[in-house]
Design a protein around this motif. Structure first.
Motif, PDB file in Angstrom:
ATOM      1  N   PRO A 370       7.192  -5.805 -32.312  1.00  0.00           N
ATOM      2  CA  PRO A 370       5.121  -5.777 -31.827  1.00  0.00           C
ATOM      3  C   PRO A 370       4.218  -5.095 -33.329  1.00  0.00           C
ATOM      4  O   PRO A 370       5.073  -4.426 -34.145  1.00  0.00           O
ATOM      5  N   GLY A 371       2.904  -5.302 -32.849  1.00  0.00           N
ATOM      6  CA  GLY A 371       1.783  -4.415 -33.484  1.00  0.00           C
ATOM      7  C   GLY A 371       1.919  -4.589 -34.714  1.00  0.00           C
ATOM      8  O   GLY A 371       2.330  -5.407 -35.590  1.00  0.00           O
ATOM      9  N   GLY A 372       1.558  -3.408 -35.105  1.00  0.00           N
ATOM     10  CA  GLY A 372       1.150  -3.619 -36.752  1.00  0.00           C
ATOM     11  C   GLY A 372       0.371  -1.790 -37.072  1.00  0.00           C
ATOM     12  O   GLY A 372       0.869  -1.405 -36.116  1.00  0.00           O
ATOM     13  N   PRO A 373       0.562  -1.952 -38.483  1.00  0.00           N
ATOM     14  CA  PRO A 373       0.224   0.053 -39.108  1.00  0.00           C
ATOM     15  C   PRO A 373      -0.997   0.404 -38.429  1.00  0.00           C
ATOM     16  O   PRO A 373      -2.284  -0.530 -37.371  1.00  0.00           O
ATOM     17  N   ALA A 374      -0.529   1.639 -37.289  1.00  0.00           N
ATOM     18  CA  ALA A 374      -2.147   2.358 -37.032  1.00  0.00           C
ATOM     19  C   ALA A 374      -2.887   3.362 -38.229  1.00  0.00           C
ATOM     20  O   ALA A 374      -1.806   3.967 -38.476  1.00  0.00           O
ATOM     21  N   GLY A 375      -4.097   3.074 -37.407  1.00  0.00           N
ATOM     22  CA  GLY A 375      -4.361   4.738 -38.278  1.00  0.00           C
ATOM     23  C   GLY A 375      -3.839   6.464 -37.924  1.00  0.00           C
ATOM     24  O   GLY A 375      -3.699   5.889 -36.627  1.00  0.00           O
ATOM     25  N   GLY A 376      -3.842   7.224 -38.406  1.00  0.00           N
ATOM     26  CA  GLY A 376      -2.920   8.418 -38.056  1.00  0.00           C
ATOM     27  C   GLY A 376      -2.529   8.352 -37.081  1.00  0.00           C
ATOM     28  O   GLY A 376      -1.639   9.465 -36.964  1.00  0.00           O
ATOM     29  N   SER A 377      -0.999   7.325 -37.818  1.00  0.00           N
ATOM     30  CA  SER A 377       0.455   7.964 -37.360  1.00  0.00           C
ATOM     31  C   SER A 377       0.824   8.387 -37.271  1.00  0.00           C
ATOM     32  O   SER A 377       0.806   9.051 -38.786  1.00  0.00           O
ATOM     33  N   GLU A 378       0.826   9.591 -37.282  1.00  0.00           N
ATOM     34  CA  GLU A 378       2.222  10.734 -37.422  1.00  0.00           C
ATOM     35  C   GLU A 378       3.542  10.160 -38.424  1.00  0.00           C
ATOM     36  O   GLU A 378       4.014  10.939 -39.619  1.00  0.00           O
ATOM     37  N   ILE A 379       4.121   8.656 -38.293  1.00  0.00           N
ATOM     38  CA  ILE A 379       5.362   8.835 -39.264  1.00  0.00           C
ATOM     39  C   ILE A 379       4.322   8.523 -40.513  1.00  0.00           C
ATOM     40  O   ILE A 379       5.193   8.911 -41.124  1.00  0.00           O
ATOM     41  N   GLY A 380       3.131   7.559 -40.668  1.00  0.00           N
ATOM     42  CA  GLY A 380       2.415   7.442 -41.475  1.00  0.00           C
ATOM     43  C   GLY A 380       2.636   8.918 -42.703  1.00  0.00           C
ATOM     44  O   GLY A 380       3.091   8.212 -43.864  1.00  0.00           O
ATOM     45  N   ALA A 381       1.952   9.300 -41.813  1.00  0.00           N
ATOM     46  CA  ALA A 381       2.318  10.833 -42.623  1.00  0.00           C
ATOM     47  C   ALA A 381       2.964  10.974 -42.986  1.00  0.00           C
ATOM     48  O   ALA A 381       3.787  11.991 -43.859  1.00  0.00           O
ATOM     49  N   ALA A 382       3.908  11.610 -42.736  1.00  0.00           N
ATOM     50  CA  ALA A 382       5.805  11.273 -42.836  1.00  0.00           C
ATOM     51  C   ALA A 382       5.977  10.642 -44.063  1.00  0.00           C
ATOM     52  O   ALA A 382       7.242  11.324 -44.743  1.00  0.00           O
ATOM     53  N   ILE A 383       5.914   9.276 -43.712  1.00  0.00           N
ATOM     54  CA  ILE A 383       6.542   8.426 -44.964  1.00  0.00           C
ATOM     55  C   ILE A 383       5.570   9.032 -46.374  1.00  0.00           C
ATOM     56  O   ILE A 383       6.353   8.866 -47.363  1.00  0.00           O
ATOM     57  N   ALA A 384       4.459   9.024 -46.685  1.00  0.00           N
ATOM     58  CA  ALA A 384       3.875   9.702 -47.274  1.00  0.00           C
ATOM     59  C   ALA A 384       4.166  10.799 -47.939  1.00  0.00           C
ATOM     60  O   ALA A 384       3.863  10.356 -49.150  1.00  0.00           O
ATOM     61  N   ALA A 385       4.827  11.756 -47.555  1.00  0.00           N
ATOM     62  CA  ALA A 385       5.152  13.313 -47.580  1.00  0.00           C
ATOM     63  C   ALA A 385       6.847  12.488 -48.628  1.00  0.00           C
ATOM     64  O   ALA A 385       6.409  12.868 -49.849  1.00  0.00           O
ATOM     65  N   VAL A 386       7.514  11.556 -47.798  1.00  0.00           N
ATOM     66  CA  VAL A 386       8.447  11.319 -48.577  1.00  0.00           C
ATOM     67  C   VAL A 386       8.173  10.584 -50.691  1.00  0.00           C
ATOM     68  O   VAL A 386       8.770  11.363 -51.621  1.00  0.00           O
ATOM     69  N   HIS A 387       7.349   9.452 -49.906  1.00  0.00           N
ATOM     70  CA  HIS A 387       6.761   8.525 -51.239  1.00  0.00           C
ATOM     71  C   HIS A 387       6.196   9.337 -52.307  1.00  0.00           C
ATOM     72  O   HIS A 387       6.543   9.404 -53.269  1.00  0.00           O
ATOM     73  N   ASP A 388       5.446  10.935 -51.903  1.00  0.00           N
ATOM     74  CA  ASP A 388       5.211  12.132 -52.769  1.00  0.00           C
ATOM     75  C   ASP A 388       5.746  13.178 -53.723  1.00  0.00           C
ATOM     76  O   ASP A 388       5.677  13.578 -54.686  1.00  0.00           O
ATOM     77  N   LEU A 389       6.312  13.512 -52.637  1.00  0.00           N
ATOM     78  CA  LEU A 389       7.330  14.486 -52.809  1.00  0.00           C
ATOM     79  C   LEU A 389       8.847  14.446 -53.662  1.00  0.00           C
ATOM     80  O   LEU A 389       9.331  15.145 -54.693  1.00  0.00           O
ATOM     81  N   VAL A 390       9.583  13.360 -53.152  1.00  0.00           N
ATOM     82  CA  VAL A 390      10.635  12.659 -53.718  1.00  0.00           C
ATOM     83  C   VAL A 390      10.930  12.603 -55.364  1.00  0.00           C
ATOM     84  O   VAL A 390      11.548  13.277 -55.627  1.00  0.00           O
ATOM     85  N   PRO A 391       9.634  12.057 -56.024  1.00  0.00           N
ATOM     86  CA  PRO A 391       9.450  11.585 -57.424  1.00  0.00           C
ATOM     87  C   PRO A 391       9.597  12.608 -57.987  1.00  0.00           C
ATOM     88  O   PRO A 391      10.105  13.502 -59.207  1.00  0.00           O
TER      89      PRO A 391
END
Ligand code: MSP
Length: 507
Positions: A370-391
């Protein structure tokens, strides 16, 4: 960007053990990660066949050396696929094309005036395939192999390494990240600063090897043949193409410290002498120790990686290699750790998360995410950290740091389940939108984690994507919040890492 990664080519005097699997797995993680980023990638591994110790094993078995290597090379060729490692080429130093290339490479050094003839009288350790000085020995023995080296006296050709001392030091100065990690680079620099001795590049009286082009009565010393593989493979790995144009010198050599001198000193000097650019980077990882003992056949504690795969699967072995010891440091790893990590981290943290998430989507929303992406999601922030820091971690060869970072997303997702308690939300109709959001975020977080984990767990990541009804795409840009496809109906996923009652006995 172009990314060419190599493992050492392994000696075929014996079968593969977990130490060899370790380097191959690390190289594969890096290669897969760069493919995800869209980089042009080439991953080379293979075997080193012309060693004296290989020839002796063949003799002992009553086989012609070529027949012996033809047989055992197949056990090594089977290793990368068993480890889920996707190589671009598997080189054997008895390949005709390699032999031709080595001869022309050595001829270039000879023509350059860097080769002369002299008598070698001294010690040779067949285990190391290396000439030794008294300083290298402890109580007259090679400390690595615990055997007395053999006395050799023969007329050899020497490479004028001493003439390259200044040029090497200047290279190290100019390229502060040439050898990684820095403490290894310091070892190299101080060794070179202490003065370099010329080394023999040929062997007389050994009928096994590549004959020198200017004197066919001698064969190339095994290192003068083996190092050249990194270049020769590019000339024939893809028929009709010369990959040197694309990938040389964009190469990263990976290995343990046992062969650091050959790669950081001999190899760049040989390349300069032959008129080639030197490699981009050399990364030295530590020796994997099992309960503080170096793993080797001679010490009798060699572990057959294939046996571990039979019990735990290749992905669990890869995961354990990445996390058991911080990559780049020497460390002691316990094999009991693999059972533990299989159960607690792969089984519980990741496997249960998928089972619970898919089961809740089935139970509360009939299998429709269900649903869709929400602004300010804490999971969104955790994913962004993986995207930027793993490389960033992986650009520093920090294979352990990168998986730690991805695993913190997995842990965040588990915490999110506990904190948001979807089973409570489900009892309250007025909180239906909140439940939608939680389920969406869990599924999207798992999807992003799966994409990020693909380089480490190439068999498991697609299973997660499939269970979530996602396309099997692993482009790094998909490690972003809100890329979840919600159209398909999903079912409760079976366990990713089933409990292994039998495994207890195997460790
Ligand atoms: N044939 C040479 C390399 C020539 S490369 C131009 C050689 N072969 S080897 O079979 O002895 O492989 C040594 C390499 O295997 C190490 O540098 C490392 O990459 C890997 N390892 C072997 N045992 C290992 C551990 N116990 N731990 C970590 N890596 C290990 O040297």
């Amino acid at each position: 960007m172009r990314f060419y990664v190599t493992t050492p080519i392994y000696y075929v005097n014996d079968r593969p053990h977990i130490g060899h699997a370790y380097t191959t797995i690390a190289a594969d993680i890096l290669a897969r990660h760069h493919r995800q980023r869209g980089d042009e990638t080439f991953f080379l591994t293979g075997v080193d066949e012309h060693a004296t110790k290989v020839w002796r094993v063949a003799e002992a078995q009553g086989l012609a050396a070529q027949d012996y290597v033809d047989q055992i090379a197949e056990a090594w060729r089977a290793l990368p696929p068993r480890l889920n490692a996707e190589t671009d080429y598997f080189i054997r130093t008895s390949d005709e094309d390699h032999k031709v290339f080595v001869r022309s490479f050595l001829q270039r050094i000879y023509d350059n005036g860097d080769v002369y003839e002299d008598v070698y009288a001294g010690l040779y350790c067949v285990g190391c395939e290396e000439f030794k000085t008294e300083d290298d020995l402890v109580d007259g023995k090679c400390p690595l192999h615990d055997v007395e080296p053999e006395w050799i006296e023969e007329k050899n050709y020497f490479f004028r390494l001493s003439a390259y001392q200044e040029r090497l030091l200047e290279l190290y100065e100019r390229r502060p990240d040439f050898v990684q990690p820095p403490f290894r680079f310091n070892e190299v620099k101080s060794f070179v600063s202490g003065g370099l001795r010329d080394f023999s590049i040929s062997r007389a009286g050994q009928p096994w090897g590549i004959p020198l082009p200017w004197d066919e009565s001698q064969v190339a010393y095994v290192w003068a043949d083996a190092l050249v593989n990194y270049l020769s493979a590019l000339t024939y790995a893809r028929p009709g193409e010369d990959l040197r144009e694309e990938f040389w010198p964009e190469v990263r050599h990976l290995m343990a410290q046992d062969i650091l001198r050959q790669h950081c000193i001999y190899w760049p000097a040989m390349l300069m002498a032959a008129g080639y650019s030197v490699p981009k980077q050399i990364f030295i990882h530590g020796y994997l120790l099992l309960d503080d003992l170096k793993i080797s056949k001679s010490l009798g504690n060699a572990v057959d990686p294939l046996e571990l795969i039979d019990v735990y699967g290749a992905d669990a072995l890869r995961y354990w290699c990445a996390r058991a010891v911080p990559f780049g440091q020497d460390g002691s790893a316990s094999l009991t750790g693999i059972a533990d990590r299989y159960e607690r981290e792969l089984g519980n943290d990741l496997g249960n998360l998928l089972s619970r998430t898919t089961a809740m989507i089935v139970k509360y929303r009939d299998g429709r995410i269900p649903g869709g992406p929400a602004g300010g999601s804490e999971i969104g922030a955790a994913i962004a950290a993986v995207h930027d820091l793993v490389p960033e971690h992986l650009d520093r060869f920090d294979i352990t740091g990168a998986i730690d970072r991805i695993w913190s997303l997995v842990r965040d997702l588990n915490r999110y389940v506990t904190d948001s308690a979807p089973w409570t939300l489900a009892t309250d109709d007025s909180r239906s939108a909140d439940l939608d959001q939680v389920l969406y975020d869990l599924a999207d977080g798992l999807r992003a984690a799966a994409v990020a984990l693909w380089a480490y767990l190439p068999e498991t990541a697609p299973k997660i994507l499939e269970a979530l009804g996602q396309p099997l795409e692993v482009d790094w840009e998909l490690v972003r919040y809100g890329r979840l496809a919600t159209s398909r109906t999903i079912a409760a996923a079976p366990p990713l890492f089933p409990r292994l009652e039998a495994a207890a006995g195997a460790t």
